[in-house]
Design an enzyme around this catalytic site. Structure first.
Site, short mmCIF file in Angstrom:
data_model
loop_
_atom_site.label_atom_id
_atom_site.label_comp_id
_atom_site.label_asym_id
_atom_site.label_seq_id
_atom_site.Cartn_x
_atom_site.Cartn_y
_atom_site.Cartn_z
N SER A 121 -22.68 -45.41 -20.19
CA SER A 121 -22.96 -44.20 -20.71
C SER A 121 -22.29 -42.95 -19.99
O SER A 121 -21.73 -42.17 -20.88
CB SER A 121 -24.63 -44.17 -21.02
OG SER A 121 -25.20 -44.11 -19.55
N ASP A 173 -25.11 -42.22 -10.86
CA ASP A 173 -23.61 -42.28 -11.37
C ASP A 173 -22.90 -41.22 -11.83
O ASP A 173 -21.62 -41.53 -11.70
CB ASP A 173 -24.36 -43.13 -12.91
CG ASP A 173 -25.68 -43.70 -12.91
OD1 ASP A 173 -25.75 -44.70 -12.62
OD2 ASP A 173 -26.60 -42.83 -13.28
#
Ligand SMILES: Nc1ncnc2c1ncn2[C@@H]1O[C@H](COP(=O)(O)OP(=O)(O)O)[C@@H](O)[C@H]1O
Ligand SMILES: O=C(O)[C@H]1O[C@H](OP(=O)(O)O)[C@H](O)[C@@H](O)[C@@H]1O
Ligand SMILES: [Mg+2]
Length: 350
Positions: A121, A166
């Protein structure tokens, strides 16, 4: 007229995750095995182009529609691109950054296994942000340490529960040690991020199955227990954070047996905190298969993919490959993706 294209790579949380979401620490790196690409071209209107496969809304039959929803959920990448456009625009308005009045078309592609804890994502969002920074020529006005916050805000906008780990790995690239201690977050508005030499990393392996999981769902109950002040969750998260700090020392000392121990401990603590139902039987099986040959194993993110270390060397790697083959899991050697940031005189990390 100029067009832009940027990659953002999948990332591996080597140690410390998920404490990044709880004021902890993380040691993470980007991998060249998988990446997302976003393309930006000037156009008359602002257009977000659906991906022919990931945003597919045309089905041969009702069962095919249902299978697709069961396997991949309702959403593809379009909402991610829309959200980063909104968050980027609002950030610029709030910080007095003027944007030229020109429009663009965004399109994307990705080969990152979907919802496998490899940060598919944020890779899409990170690559899109890079395109916007270049198109509007504002890269020098949005500091590199702020960019992960903007990427995270785009996911928060969509109600996706996620942390900064991330996004930091994907913005900086290469291997990064991150400290999200409350005092840094309160004082600076971001964590303290220290890029490390990727050559410190020993050979590592990625193991995964086709088994998507929603990281937001995974995190919801533990987050609530942490907010409620549950002692077990708080002390376990502190121990997970400490593993990242100890792991950095193990890397600098080239002590791979210690690194293996820390990786195993990281997974065991996650399993105790989240419980087997949330961690998932397939995910537990992957870790057990790796451990059956003596490899160390833990999740790269919230579940799906596993990073493994074979401290005994090549013979053990062969055993690991065989064990994965026998159980139907995919295994590949990790290729670390170096940092794309370049050094300039007035901005050491651009
Ligand atoms: N490979 C992909 N292609 C298109 N959209 C994706 C992909 N991976 C994730 N997404 C989008 O991001 C959302 C959140 O994914 P997430 O559960 O965080 O998975 P990951 O671990 O890959 O980041 C999904 O609901 C979907 O909208
Ligand atoms: O639980 C984790 O380790 C991570 O979960 C999310 O990443 P994902 O790739 O979507 O599984 C989250 O965004 C990270 O901050 C966590 O460390
Ligand atoms: Mg994600």
């Amino acid at each position: 007229m100029a067009e832009w294209e940027h990659h953002a790579y999948a990332r591996v949380g080597l140690l410390g995750n998920p404490s990044d979401m709880y004021g902890g620490k993380a040691l993470s790196f980007t991998i060249a095995n998988f990446w997302a690409t976003v393309h930006l071209a000037p156009s008359n209107d602002v257009v977000i182009r659906p991906h022919p496969q990931h945003d597919f809304v045309n089905f041969a039959s009702l069962p095919q529609l249902v299978t697709r929803l069961q396997n991949e959920g309702y959403y593809g990448g379009v909402r991610l691109l829309m959200a980063i456009c909104k968050v980027f625009y609002n950030h610029c308005i709030q910080h007095g950054i003027t944007l030229k009045e020109q429009n663009f078309t965004l399109s994307y592609d990705t080969n990152i296994p979907r919802q496998a804890g490899l940060s598919g994502s944020s890779a899409i969002i990170c690559a899109a942000l890079s395109c916007l920074l270049d198109f509007y020529n504002v890269r020098h006005l949005i500091r590199v340490e702020i960019r992960p916050n903007i990427i995270l805000d785009a996911e928060k906008e969509l109600g996706i529960v996620a942390g900064l780990q991330d996004r930091v790995a994907q913005v900086y690239g290469g291997l990064v040690y991150m400290d999200f201690a409350k005092e840094h977050m309160d004082r600076l508005g971001h964590g303290v991020y220290t890029p490390l030499d990727i050559n410190l990393l020993p050979p590592l392996y990625l193991i995964y199955a086709d088994n998507p999981s929603d990281s937001g769902k995974v995190h919801s109950t533990v987050r609530q227990r942490w907010l409620d002040g549950e002692e077990f969750i708080i002390s376990s998260m502190e121990e997970v954070a400490q593993l990242a700090l100890d792991g950095r020392k193990a890397l600098l000392d080239k002590n791979y047996r210690e690194l293996a121990r820390l990786m195993n401990r990281n997974f065991d603590l996650r399993r105790q905190m989240f419980g087997d139902d949330v961690v998932g039987m397939v995910n537990i099986k992957i870790v057990e298969v790796a451990r059956s040959v003596g490899a160390a194993a833990k999740f790269t993110g919230s579940g799906g993919a596993v990073v493994a270390l074979c401290p005994e060397g090549e013979g053990q790697v062969l055993l690991l490959e065989k064990a994965c083959q026998d159980t139907g899991f995919l295994v590949q050697r990790i290729q670390v993706a170096p940092s794309p940031l370049t050094l300039t005189e007035d901005n050491p990390l651009f």
